[in-house]
Design a protein around this motif. Structure first.
Motif, PDB file in Angstrom:
ATOM      1  N   ALA A   1       0.826  -1.203   0.000  1.00 17.47           N
ATOM      2  CA  ALA A   1       0.000   0.000   0.000  1.00 17.47           C
ATOM      3  C   ALA A   1       0.866   1.260   0.000  1.00 17.47           C
ATOM      4  CB  ALA A   1      -0.933  -0.001   1.213  1.00 17.47           C
ATOM      5  N   VAL A   2       1.908   1.250   0.828  1.00 25.15           N
ATOM      6  CA  VAL A   2       2.801   2.413   0.901  1.00 25.15           C
ATOM      7  C   VAL A   2       3.514   2.632  -0.432  1.00 25.15           C
ATOM      8  CG1 VAL A   2       4.899   3.304   1.973  1.00 25.15           C
ATOM      9  CG2 VAL A   2       3.123   2.304   3.396  1.00 25.15           C
ATOM     10  N   LEU A   3       4.016   1.555  -1.024  1.00 26.53           N
ATOM     11  CA  LEU A   3       4.739   1.677  -2.291  1.00 26.53           C
ATOM     12  C   LEU A   3       3.830   2.192  -3.399  1.00 26.53           C
ATOM     13  CD1 LEU A   3       6.917  -1.575  -2.284  1.00 26.53           C
ATOM     14  CD2 LEU A   3       7.681   0.766  -1.888  1.00 26.53           C
ATOM     15  N   LEU A   4       2.609   1.658  -3.487  1.00 24.65           N
ATOM     16  CA  LEU A   4       1.678   2.111  -4.505  1.00 24.65           C
ATOM     17  C   LEU A   4       1.293   3.575  -4.293  1.00 24.65           C
ATOM     18  CD1 LEU A   4      -0.726  -0.958  -4.866  1.00 24.65           C
ATOM     19  CD2 LEU A   4       1.019  -0.218  -6.475  1.00 24.65           C
ATOM     20  N   PHE A   5       1.031   3.932  -3.032  1.00 24.90           N
ATOM     21  CA  PHE A   5       0.601   5.293  -2.712  1.00 24.90           C
ATOM     22  C   PHE A   5       1.684   6.305  -3.096  1.00 24.90           C
ATOM     23  CE2 PHE A   5       0.173   8.898   0.211  1.00 24.90           C
ATOM     24  CZ  PHE A   5      -1.148   9.252  -0.020  1.00 24.90           C
ATOM     25  N   PHE A   6       2.914   6.033  -2.688  1.00 18.89           N
ATOM     26  CA  PHE A   6       3.990   6.977  -2.985  1.00 18.89           C
ATOM     27  C   PHE A   6       4.368   6.959  -4.461  1.00 18.89           C
ATOM     28  CE2 PHE A   6       4.621   6.990   1.620  1.00 18.89           C
ATOM     29  CZ  PHE A   6       4.819   8.346   1.826  1.00 18.89           C
ATOM     30  N   SER A   7       4.167   5.839  -5.133  1.00 19.40           N
ATOM     31  CA  SER A   7       4.429   5.796  -6.568  1.00 19.40           C
ATOM     32  C   SER A   7       3.501   6.755  -7.314  1.00 19.40           C
ATOM     33  CB  SER A   7       4.236   4.370  -7.107  1.00 19.40           C
ATOM     34  OG  SER A   7       5.202   3.500  -6.557  1.00 19.40           O
ATOM     35  N   VAL A   8       2.226   6.744  -6.927  1.00 24.23           N
ATOM     36  CA  VAL A   8       1.266   7.636  -7.581  1.00 24.23           C
ATOM     37  C   VAL A   8       1.586   9.098  -7.275  1.00 24.23           C
ATOM     38  CG1 VAL A   8      -1.157   8.308  -7.690  1.00 24.23           C
ATOM     39  CG2 VAL A   8      -0.543   5.889  -7.609  1.00 24.23           C
ATOM     40  N   LEU A   9       1.900   9.401  -6.014  1.00 30.14           N
ATOM     41  CA  LEU A   9       2.213  10.781  -5.639  1.00 30.14           C
ATOM     42  C   LEU A   9       3.462  11.282  -6.354  1.00 30.14           C
ATOM     43  CD1 LEU A   9       1.502  10.992  -1.792  1.00 30.14           C
ATOM     44  CD2 LEU A   9       0.066  11.717  -3.686  1.00 30.14           C
ATOM     45  N   ILE A  10       4.498  10.458  -6.346  1.00 26.63           N
ATOM     46  CA  ILE A  10       5.744  10.853  -6.998  1.00 26.63           C
ATOM     47  C   ILE A  10       5.544  10.961  -8.509  1.00 26.63           C
ATOM     48  CG2 ILE A  10       8.104  10.116  -7.501  1.00 26.63           C
ATOM     49  CD1 ILE A  10       8.205   8.914  -4.707  1.00 26.63           C
ATOM     50  N   GLY A  11       4.738  10.050  -9.084  1.00 27.05           N
ATOM     51  CA  GLY A  11       4.456  10.127 -10.512  1.00 27.05           C
ATOM     52  C   GLY A  11       3.730  11.402 -10.881  1.00 27.05           C
ATOM     53  N   LYS A  12       2.800  11.842 -10.024  1.00 23.41           N
ATOM     54  CA  LYS A  12       2.067  13.085 -10.292  1.00 23.41           C
ATOM     55  C   LYS A  12       2.994  14.294 -10.233  1.00 23.41           C
ATOM     56  CE  LYS A  12      -1.669  16.017  -8.554  1.00 23.41           C
ATOM     57  NZ  LYS A  12      -2.702  16.192  -7.518  1.00 23.41           N
ATOM     58  N   VAL A  13       3.863  14.329  -9.208  1.00 28.29           N
ATOM     59  CA  VAL A  13       4.801  15.450  -9.073  1.00 28.29           C
ATOM     60  C   VAL A  13       5.794  15.448 -10.233  1.00 28.29           C
ATOM     61  CG1 VAL A  13       6.620  16.451  -7.650  1.00 28.29           C
ATOM     62  CG2 VAL A  13       4.551  15.553  -6.575  1.00 28.29           C
ATOM     63  N   GLY A  14       6.314  14.264 -10.572  1.00 28.24           N
ATOM     64  CA  GLY A  14       7.306  14.184 -11.643  1.00 28.24           C
ATOM     65  C   GLY A  14       6.765  14.564 -12.994  1.00 28.24           C
ATOM     66  N   SER A  15       5.465  14.285 -13.247  1.00 28.07           N
ATOM     67  CA  SER A  15       4.887  14.618 -14.553  1.00 28.07           C
ATOM     68  C   SER A  15       4.872  16.121 -14.798  1.00 28.07           C
ATOM     69  CB  SER A  15       3.468  14.056 -14.644  1.00 28.07           C
ATOM     70  OG  SER A  15       2.624  14.659 -13.668  1.00 28.07           O
ATOM     71  N   LYS A  16       4.812  16.921 -13.736  1.00 30.62           N
ATOM     72  CA  LYS A  16       4.834  18.379 -13.896  1.00 30.62           C
ATOM     73  C   LYS A  16       6.171  18.867 -14.440  1.00 30.62           C
ATOM     74  CE  LYS A  16       1.530  19.303 -10.162  1.00 30.62           C
ATOM     75  NZ  LYS A  16       1.304  20.022  -8.882  1.00 30.62           N
ATOM     76  N   TYR A  17       7.230  18.085 -14.210  1.00 27.67           N
ATOM     77  CA  TYR A  17       8.568  18.485 -14.643  1.00 27.67           C
ATOM     78  C   TYR A  17       9.050  17.649 -15.823  1.00 27.67           C
ATOM     79  CZ  TYR A  17       8.408  20.755 -10.099  1.00 27.67           C
ATOM     80  OH  TYR A  17       8.036  21.529  -9.021  1.00 27.67           O
ATOM     81  N   GLY A  18       8.119  16.930 -16.468  1.00 26.55           N
ATOM     82  CA  GLY A  18       8.461  16.168 -17.655  1.00 26.55           C
ATOM     83  C   GLY A  18       9.200  14.872 -17.384  1.00 26.55           C
ATOM     84  N   MET A  19       9.157  14.370 -16.164  1.00 24.63           N
ATOM     85  CA  MET A  19       9.824  13.107 -15.846  1.00 24.63           C
ATOM     86  C   MET A  19       8.876  11.944 -16.139  1.00 24.63           C
ATOM     87  SD  MET A  19      12.868  13.741 -14.775  1.00 24.63           S
ATOM     88  CE  MET A  19      13.339  12.256 -13.899  1.00 24.63           C
ATOM     89  N   PRO A  20       9.307  10.933 -16.881  1.00 27.99           N
ATOM     90  CA  PRO A  20       8.438   9.781 -17.145  1.00 27.99           C
ATOM     91  C   PRO A  20       8.039   9.095 -15.844  1.00 27.99           C
ATOM     92  CG  PRO A  20      10.381   9.745 -18.550  1.00 27.99           C
ATOM     93  CD  PRO A  20      10.616  10.809 -17.524  1.00 27.99           C
ATOM     94  N   ALA A  21       6.757   8.808 -15.700  1.00 30.46           N
ATOM     95  CA  ALA A  21       6.257   8.186 -14.471  1.00 30.46           C
ATOM     96  C   ALA A  21       6.913   6.830 -14.231  1.00 30.46           C
ATOM     97  CB  ALA A  21       4.742   8.048 -14.549  1.00 30.46           C
ATOM     98  N   LEU A  22       7.170   6.079 -15.306  1.00 33.32           N
ATOM     99  CA  LEU A  22       7.738   4.741 -15.136  1.00 33.32           C
ATOM    100  C   LEU A  22       9.158   4.807 -14.578  1.00 33.32           C
ATOM    101  CD1 LEU A  22       6.445   3.078 -18.426  1.00 33.32           C
ATOM    102  CD2 LEU A  22       5.361   3.229 -16.194  1.00 33.32           C
ATOM    103  N   LEU A  23       9.909   5.842 -14.925  1.00 36.99           N
ATOM    104  CA  LEU A  23      11.242   6.031 -14.352  1.00 36.99           C
ATOM    105  C   LEU A  23      11.137   6.258 -12.846  1.00 36.99           C
ATOM    106  CD1 LEU A  23      14.300   6.544 -14.519  1.00 36.99           C
ATOM    107  CD2 LEU A  23      13.779   8.917 -15.110  1.00 36.99           C
ATOM    108  N   LEU A  24      10.143   7.018 -12.436  1.00 40.23           N
ATOM    109  CA  LEU A  24       9.966   7.292 -11.016  1.00 40.23           C
ATOM    110  C   LEU A  24       9.521   6.043 -10.266  1.00 40.23           C
ATOM    111  CD1 LEU A  24       8.231  10.757 -11.421  1.00 40.23           C
ATOM    112  CD2 LEU A  24      10.601  10.313 -10.827  1.00 40.23           C
ATOM    113  N   PHE A  25       8.719   5.194 -10.916  1.00 42.67           N
ATOM    114  CA  PHE A  25       8.323   3.936 -10.280  1.00 42.67           C
ATOM    115  C   PHE A  25       9.546   3.049 -10.041  1.00 42.67           C
ATOM    116  CE2 PHE A  25       4.098   4.432 -12.735  1.00 42.67           C
ATOM    117  CZ  PHE A  25       3.685   5.405 -11.843  1.00 42.67           C
ATOM    118  N   LEU A  26      10.444   3.022 -11.031  1.00 44.95           N
ATOM    119  CA  LEU A  26      11.699   2.287 -10.830  1.00 44.95           C
ATOM    120  C   LEU A  26      12.460   2.858  -9.639  1.00 44.95           C
ATOM    121  CD1 LEU A  26      13.287   1.724 -14.379  1.00 44.95           C
ATOM    122  CD2 LEU A  26      12.588  -0.030 -12.757  1.00 44.95           C
TER     123      LEU A  26
END
Length: 486
Positions: free
Chosen positions: A5-30
């Motif tokens: 649950a923690v990993l999924l939750f933070f993956s979504v949050l980090i993916g949302k923040v990273g998308s604002k700066y053009g970072m691929p979400a999948l890179l952030l999941f890695l």
């Protein structure tokens, strides 16, 4: 469950923040997976077989969903160049990269000096573009692409895994047997590739048509059972095809393509479910692969990783693209440059690298895995973050069509809906809806104005900028109306 649950939750949050700066979400999941691993928060995971199994399940869903969302009318004009790039392009990439690896290792890391078989194995692992990365980045970039580049890139990434898979399996078998390359081995490989592609495509078409028939015939009042039925058909496509000697990944992509381009009961429900489910399996797959690597081990392969990654981005991929597409004049020089640039590496090369980890005959398999992982990160950082800017720089971007009304008619309803923006010319004969000249059997059912939705009547006054939702029995006349008035 708490850790997941923690990993999924933070993956979504980090993916949302990273998308604002053009970072691929999948890179952030890695990155989240690496942070949670043994060198981060201490989660220990080193089971390559489990990671490969999770990757197999995830890629089946991702490829099926990619086919489900693809309009065959869009990929038909690029079918031939896409197939050539997915086969010949992968082979060219493997040969060029294998030669570079063979010489680079002898020069920079003589302790890891690979023979030709090991060099070509490492090259074949990284030879295909990653469907998960390409689908995700192109769909979330928010731009349109000229010259049918988007369907071209999606077709290539969804269909080039069989060639790479065959090369990986071939090189591992050569290494394990200690045999040398010969004409017989090459001929067997060509024959195996033909069988895998043919059986995979035929099984995908067959399972796709059977899926459509099953979904349309089940007639259950519980609409949520329809996506479950489609998932089972997706897994049937992969497993049955693999058991009879075809390529399962190609089969699930083709099956999804067939299902997505046929009339299907509750298609909207099925597509919505697969959209969310695809993101879930992508997150789980990249988290798992991130957990599998030890970040401290990547420090020792930075220099060869940079050399190999830059070589693949700037030399191997462009040469493969330009040679493969030399016979096709429909793509301009800038389009070929862009196709070369969007040669993203992602989950597929890492999953193929787990095959080497599970093989007892592959020496330095862990080094290969780390090198592939590093190059994947490098590709996502350099290429993944510049997909949009590169398209604009080359003049290949265009405004993506956006929908004001997120509505679709069921396939069983023989009617069509279109959106139309009110322009000054449309109000020349009057500003009321009843004064618009509409074809027979065509109605305006909704009006969107300043974020609010109105149910119109004949006396409704229209304003410039209003968005109208039209429904008609005649799809061709409705399309002609929208084109003439736009």
């Amino acid at each position: 469950m708490f850790v997941v649950a923690v990993l999924l939750f933070f993956s979504v949050l980090i993916g949302k923040v990273g998308s604002k700066y053009g970072m691929p979400a999948l890179l952030l999941f890695l990155g989240v997976g690496m942070l949670a691993g043994v060198d981060g928060f201490g989660i220990h995971f080193d089971n390559a077989a489990t990671a490969e199994f999770i990757g197999m399940i995830s890629l089946s869903i991702i490829l099926f969903s990619g086919g489900l969302d693809t309009d065959f009318r869009q990929i038909r004009p690029v079918l031939a160049p896409g197939i050539v790039l997915a086969t010949v392009g992968v082979l060219i990439t493997t040969v060029i990269t294998g030669c570079f690896i063979h010489e680079m290792m002898r020069l920079f890391l003589p302790q890891y000096a690979f023979g030709w078989a090991e060099s070509l194995l490492l090259a074949s692992i990284m030879s295909s573009t990653d469907s998960a990365s390409v689908f995700s980045i192109l769909n979330s970039s928010g731009i349109g692409l000229k010259q049918r580049l988007k369907p071209m890139l999606e077709l290539e990434s969804g269909s080039n895994d069989p060639m790479a898979y065959l090369l990986v399996v071939l090189m591992i078998s050569v290494i394990e047997s200690g045999a040398d390359f010969s004409g017989a081995i090459v001929w067997d490989s060509v024959l195996s590739l033909a069988v895998q592609l043919t059986v995979g495509a035929l099984c995908g078409i067959g399972v796709g048509f059977l899926t459509v028939k099953a979904v349309n015939a089940i007639n259950t009042p519980n609409e949520f059972l329809y996506p479950v039925l489609v998932i089972s058909c997706c897994f049937f496509a992969y497993t049955v095809t693999s058991m009879i000697g075809g390529n399962g990944y190609l089969a699930v992509y083709v099956a999804g393509l067939v299902v997505g381009n046929k009339r299907l009961a509750l298609k909207r429900t099925i597509a919505t479910f697969f959209g969310g489910f695809t993101w879930l399996v992508q997150i789980l797959m990249f988290l798992t692969l991130g957990l599998l690597v030890n970040p401290n081990e990547l420090l020792y392969i930075i220099w060869p990783g940079l050399c190999l990654g830059v070589f693949m981005i700037l030399i191997a991929r462009p040469v493969a693209v330009f040679v493969s597409l030399a016979a096709f004049r429909k793509f301009t020089f800038k389009a070929r440059v862009y196709i070369s640039w969007v040669g993203l590496r992602g989950a597929v090369p890492i999953i193929f690298a787990t095959y080497a980890l599970m093989s007892p005959g592959v020496e330095h398999a862990r080094f290969m895995f780390n090198l592939v992982f590093f190059i994947t990160i490098l590709s996502l950082i350099i290429q993944g973050t510049s997909v949009t800017s590169m398209a604009r720089w080359l003049g290949l971007s265009e405004t993506a069509s956006s929908r004001e009304f997120n509505m679709d008619l069921p396939d069983e309803v023989s009617a069509a809906m279109k959106e139309l923006r009110v322009t000054p010319g449309m109000l020349s004969d009057g500003t009321r809806l009843c004064e618009m000249s509409l074809p027979e059997h065509t109605l305006v059912i909704l009006v969107k104005r300043e974020g609010k939705y109105l149910i119109p009547s004949g006396n409704t006054r229209l304003y410039i900028g209003d968005c109208l939702l039209l429904i008609s029995r005649d799809e061709s006349r409705l399309a002609e109306l929208v084109q003439n008035m736009a």
